[in-house]
Write an enzyme that holds these catalytic residues in place. Structure first.
Site, PDB file in Angstrom:
ATOM      1  N   ALA A   1     -33.665   4.996  -0.137  1.00 39.03           N
ATOM      2  CA  ALA A   1     -34.057   6.315  -0.690  1.00 39.03           C
ATOM      3  C   ALA A   1     -33.191   7.161  -1.637  1.00 39.03           C
ATOM      4  CB  ALA A   1     -33.848   7.439   0.618  1.00 39.03           C
TER       5      ALA A   1
ATOM      6  N   GLY B   1     -27.455  11.001  -4.412  1.00 38.21           N
ATOM      7  CA  GLY B   1     -27.756   9.606  -5.077  1.00 38.21           C
ATOM      8  C   GLY B   1     -28.518   9.070  -4.209  1.00 38.21           C
ATOM      9  N   ILE B   2     -28.040   7.826  -3.766  1.00 36.13           N
ATOM     10  CA  ILE B   2     -29.194   6.972  -3.072  1.00 36.13           C
ATOM     11  C   ILE B   2     -28.286   6.412  -1.512  1.00 36.13           C
ATOM     12  CG2 ILE B   2     -29.347   5.686  -5.191  1.00 36.13           C
ATOM     13  CD1 ILE B   2     -27.746   3.127  -4.084  1.00 36.13           C
TER      14      ILE B   2
ATOM     15  N   HIS C   1     -29.025  10.126   7.514  1.00 45.37           N
ATOM     16  CA  HIS C   1     -27.709   9.293   7.189  1.00 45.37           C
ATOM     17  C   HIS C   1     -26.836   8.806   8.396  1.00 45.37           C
ATOM     18  CE1 HIS C   1     -28.425   9.998   3.128  1.00 45.37           C
ATOM     19  NE2 HIS C   1     -28.227  11.251   3.288  1.00 45.37           N
TER      20      HIS C   1
ATOM     21  N   CYS D   1     -38.723  11.269   4.604  1.00 43.36           N
ATOM     22  CA  CYS D   1     -39.113  11.655   3.021  1.00 43.36           C
ATOM     23  C   CYS D   1     -40.648  12.270   3.077  1.00 43.36           C
ATOM     24  CB  CYS D   1     -38.970  10.376   2.239  1.00 43.36           C
ATOM     25  SG  CYS D   1     -37.521   9.579   2.199  1.00 43.36           S
TER      26      CYS D   1
ATOM     27  N   GLY E   1     -36.028  16.013  -2.819  1.00 40.51           N
ATOM     28  CA  GLY E   1     -36.538  15.310  -1.698  1.00 40.51           C
ATOM     29  C   GLY E   1     -36.893  15.968  -0.416  1.00 40.51           C
ATOM     30  N   GLN E   2     -37.053  15.342   0.634  1.00 40.60           N
ATOM     31  CA  GLN E   2     -37.536  15.967   1.868  1.00 40.60           C
ATOM     32  C   GLN E   2     -36.535  15.479   3.194  1.00 40.60           C
ATOM     33  OE1 GLN E   2     -41.792  15.963   2.362  1.00 40.60           O
ATOM     34  NE2 GLN E   2     -41.982  14.985   0.435  1.00 40.60           N
TER      35      GLN E   2
END
Length: 239
Positions: free
Chosen positions: A161, A174-175, A95, A192, A90-91
């Site tokens: 994401a 993970g997510i 968080h 993203c 991903g990019q």
């Protein structure tokens, strides 16, 4: 349902039941570097058969993370929060408090060694959990993650994401699902790498949900997909 989510300690020298997925919840925000080190260690143990698979639910202090496909031009304000370059796919993403992160450490060797199907299963997991709150999560071709339409604004936005990494077919990272984070914190990046659409959260959609209720929904639907007879349940050993 309050009894569903419990962390289980593993005693040194005790026999480990690797057929059971352990669930862990961290009440206090977890430093990102510490979380990555913990995942690295656990993945090695899962691969060696000395620890069970793990789903770890947590929050992080505010941070930007850059996946393996991150483009520096998408880091709009590098001094706003710490930036951590990580090995997940991903990019750039954000968080922070109010966002539920679920780190998923599963042995795909004993489930299904198919990365595309695994990502689709993670998306399905999020979509089904969102439905518990009356939110219709959707997939979009070419855009990994989960999206929701916002008819009152005439647009759609990303609510969750996904970024994973595999080591010997054991997954980690993970997510991340936006429950009630400060969405202004996303302003320092192009989340993203998608410039044409924004981000949203349950709170932004007018849904009041505690982190505990979100955790319950996640575990219920995880079990329906990744345990028992779900699409990513462990394969039964031949007699």
């Amino acid at each position: 349902m309050a009894e569903l989510l419990k962390s289980r300690a593993i005693d040194a020298g005790a026999e480990v039941d690797c057929s059971v997925v352990e669930w862990r919840i961290s009440a206090a925000p977890v430093d990102y570097r510490s979380a990555v080190a913990e995942m690295e260690s656990r993945v090695a143990e899962i691969s060696a058969g000395t620890a069970p698979e793990l789903v770890w639910l947590l929050e992080h202090p505010p941070i930007y993370t850059a996946g393996t496909s991150a483009n520096v031009v998408d880091l709009l304000n590098p001094s706003r929060f710490p930036v951590y370059r990580t090995g997940r796919g991903g990019q750039f993403t954000y968080h922070g408090p109010g966002q539920r992160v679920a780190y998923v450490m599963l042995d795909l060797n004993r489930r299904k060694a198919d990365i595309r199907a695994f990502v689709a299963a993670l998306e399905d997991w999020i979509i089904k959990a969102l439905a518990e709150f009356g939110v219709a999560g959707e997939r979009r071709n070419g855009r990994i993650g989960v999206w929701v339409a916002r008819p009152n604004r005439g647009d759609e936005a990303k609510i969750a994401a996904i970024g994973i990494r595999l080591r010997r077919w054991v997954s980690f990272h993970g997510i991340s699902l936006n429950v009630a984070p400060d969405l202004n914190h996303y302003a320092g990046i192009v989340p993203c790498g998608v410039r044409d659409h924004g981000v949203t959260s349950l709170a932004d959609l007018g849904v009041s949900a505690t982190m505990g209720r979100v955790d319950q929904a996640l575990q219920i639907h995880f079990e329906r997909i990744f345990d028992s007879h779900g699409a990513f349940a462990p394969r039964q050993k031949s007699p």
